[in-house]
Design an enzyme around this catalytic site. Sequence first.
Site, PDB file in Angstrom:
ATOM      1  N   CYS A 153      41.869  37.300  27.816  1.00  0.00           N
ATOM      2  CA  CYS A 153      43.026  37.124  28.697  1.00  0.00           C
ATOM      3  C   CYS A 153      43.723  35.801  28.401  1.00  0.00           C
ATOM      4  O   CYS A 153      43.080  34.746  28.384  1.00  0.00           O
ATOM      5  CB  CYS A 153      42.573  37.150  30.150  1.00  0.00           C
TER       6      CYS A 153
ATOM      7  N   CYS B  67      44.194  30.539  35.558  1.00  0.00           N
ATOM      8  CA  CYS B  67      43.866  31.499  36.611  1.00  0.00           C
ATOM      9  C   CYS B  67      42.444  31.286  37.125  1.00  0.00           C
ATOM     10  O   CYS B  67      41.515  31.089  36.329  1.00  0.00           O
ATOM     11  CB  CYS B  67      44.023  32.920  36.074  1.00  0.00           C
TER      12      CYS B  67
ATOM     13  N   CYS C 234      38.731  34.568  36.832  1.00  0.00           N
ATOM     14  CA  CYS C 234      37.596  34.764  35.928  1.00  0.00           C
ATOM     15  C   CYS C 234      37.063  33.412  35.474  1.00  0.00           C
ATOM     16  O   CYS C 234      37.841  32.478  35.252  1.00  0.00           O
ATOM     17  CB  CYS C 234      38.002  35.567  34.693  1.00  0.00           C
TER      18      CYS C 234
ATOM     19  N   CYS D 133      46.799  41.662  34.351  1.00  0.00           N
ATOM     20  CA  CYS D 133      45.477  41.147  34.724  1.00  0.00           C
ATOM     21  C   CYS D 133      44.472  42.076  34.060  1.00  0.00           C
ATOM     22  O   CYS D 133      44.367  43.255  34.427  1.00  0.00           O
ATOM     23  CB  CYS D 133      45.301  41.137  36.234  1.00  0.00           C
TER      24      CYS D 133
ATOM     25  N   ASP E  47      23.350  45.564  53.519  1.00  0.00           N
ATOM     26  CA  ASP E  47      24.316  45.117  52.518  1.00  0.00           C
ATOM     27  C   ASP E  47      25.157  44.005  53.147  1.00  0.00           C
ATOM     28  O   ASP E  47      26.330  44.191  53.462  1.00  0.00           O
ATOM     29  CB  ASP E  47      25.184  46.311  52.101  1.00  0.00           C
TER      30      ASP E  47
ATOM     31  N   CYS F 178      25.153  40.401  47.235  1.00  0.00           N
ATOM     32  CA  CYS F 178      26.217  39.945  46.343  1.00  0.00           C
ATOM     33  C   CYS F 178      26.080  38.458  46.027  1.00  0.00           C
ATOM     34  O   CYS F 178      26.880  37.924  45.261  1.00  0.00           O
ATOM     35  CB  CYS F 178      27.591  40.236  46.937  1.00  0.00           C
TER      36      CYS F 178
END
Length: 438
Positions: A73, A81, A84, A160, A360, A387
């Site tokens: 990218c 950005c 990421c 993106c 979760d 997560c």
Amino acid sequence: MAVGDVVVVDVGAVAHGGHCVARHEGQVLFVRHTLPGERVRARVTGLGPKGRFAHAEAVEVLQASPHRVQPPCPYAGPGRCGGCDLQHVDLAEQRRLKATVVREQLARLGGIEDVDVVCHPLPGDEDGLRWRTRVEFAVGTDGVGLRRHRSHEVLPLQDCLIASADVVGTGVLAGDAPRGVSALDVVAPSLGDPVVVPLTGGTVGVDGQAAGRSGGRPGRGRGGRGRRAPHTPARPAGPVPTVQEQVGPDRYSLSARGFWQVHPGAAPTFVAQVLTWLNPQEGESALDLYAGVGLFARPLAARVGPRGWVLAVEADRGAAESATGNLGDRPWASVLASPAERAVTDLVAAEERADLVVLDPPRTGAGAPVVRGIAALRPRAVVYVACDPAALARDLRTAAEEGLELVDLVAYDAFPMTHHVETLALLRPRPAEGVRPL
């Protein structure tokens, strides 16, 4: 050391949060856009409390790792950005680094040593790209895009690369910035056409990400990068449409602003893993905590049948309403709109028992009171969907103190090109004769 200083450092181990550890004259630096074993020139971008550590970005690579690649990218890199942080790393090494972070967090925070962790790819992306089915794009004075890392400034984008083709295909990045709109929430569900939800108002925190949903339940999705300043969530400019998602034989309806896994392979893979580990039997009881719109509750209800029961607990009332609709044809499954801690406390007080538990939780984890309550319900099996590996490790330590031991664990690369990783853990009551090895 001050913000803006540029220093040459030899980079050490990867750390949780998308950076690696380095030291300069005794000062610890957490450096982004680098890899273990590299020598880089790093610019200091921030200081920790009382200057105990510094944040930095590698602005020049003096000695490169063999795992370094050219970022696919053009918007990825220092000062650009914030979406990421691993595009400079080959995909296989990204997964090895994520497994290393999970292993290190389990050992340091969970007291769990020598766990064999492998981070597996998920189906549905294109070599780590074109996977994100939900993106909240920011609207700036110069166009639509994403915010620079740890900044309020919007970096206009023409594409993106981690967004799915259907998200980009809506054309939100190709047109002029709409007036009176602060963000555009783009959703590409597995069924039906993509939808765009214009948002108004809202501010951003110090991590530079757009306020509001960020692709999932608060604390989910892209995840945090540092402490957030107080912010006002952006609000839909009009009615929010309902979207449809399909996982195996099951169909789910939810608000386009509701939480759903952003990687197309995540929901079906997680459901399959949860069902394999729990192995629900007819007539059993199951508790689904932080249930969202019923992703796990619905297939659990199918397995336990009318002779069993499923209770889905979800604090967000909109998600709970969606879950009620998604479970409507299985009346032995019910939904409780309540914080998980309150629901578990009430179940324990009522001397209830659950054969199976799946949870979760958001990025902050379940917390000790919830974990202790789960143990008090005397389940035969628990699956924790995490997560954040640090929160998982802390909760696993509490679980072990309450007699629930870790017997299996698997990590999934549900967020390629970022440092985020999803980890599923299977817990069972510790046998009376002692701890069974992992």
